[in-house]
Design an enzyme around this catalytic site. Sequence first.
Site, short mmCIF file in Angstrom:
data_model
loop_
_atom_site.label_atom_id
_atom_site.label_comp_id
_atom_site.label_asym_id
_atom_site.label_seq_id
_atom_site.Cartn_x
_atom_site.Cartn_y
_atom_site.Cartn_z
CG HIS A 8 -7.97 -6.45 -1.94
ND1 HIS A 8 -7.54 -7.68 -2.38
CD2 HIS A 8 -8.99 -6.72 -1.09
CE1 HIS A 8 -8.26 -8.64 -1.82
NE2 HIS A 8 -9.16 -8.07 -1.03
NE ARG A 12 -19.32 -6.93 3.84
CZ ARG A 12 -18.38 -7.18 4.75
NH1 ARG A 12 -17.91 -6.20 5.52
NH2 ARG A 12 -17.91 -8.40 4.89
CD GLU A 59 -12.75 -7.52 -2.54
OE1 GLU A 59 -13.80 -8.08 -2.15
OE2 GLU A 59 -11.61 -7.94 -2.26
CD GLU A 125 -4.86 11.37 6.15
OE1 GLU A 125 -4.40 12.28 6.84
OE2 GLU A 125 -4.67 10.15 6.39
#
Length: 138
Positions: A8, A12, A59, A125
């Site tokens: 992953h 934040r 995540e 992207e």
Amino acid sequence: MSNHRILHTMLRVGDLDKSIEFYTQVMGMSLLRKNENTEYKYTLAFLGYGDESQGAVIELTYNWGVADYEKGNAYGHIAIGVDDIYATCDTIKAAGGIVTREPGPVKGGTTHIAFVKDPDGYMIELIQNKQAHAGLEG
């Protein structure tokens, strides 16, 4: 090392619900799991296009009470392969997403790309799938 793989990428976020809505409603991912850590005061949400056993996921980490982060200049982007980059960008815009670079070929090349910005300003992207395996070819 043949069994190693990327699991992953962690981002934040300042508003977890808004970010989950973006990645599910705008980018078409599924919320795979969400859990809280009350001792360290954070919540994690894992999102992706398939089960974590099938590929890497995103995540999202929300540290309770932190609304904004300094991103610095080291972060570049996450890349996602799509079947039809033009239709995908139309769908993203119709869902309220922000396309910061319209789809088209890379300058001096033939690979078709576009860029999208998430609610926290992270860049994503998009690369036409038939070209994604080759990278940014000329």
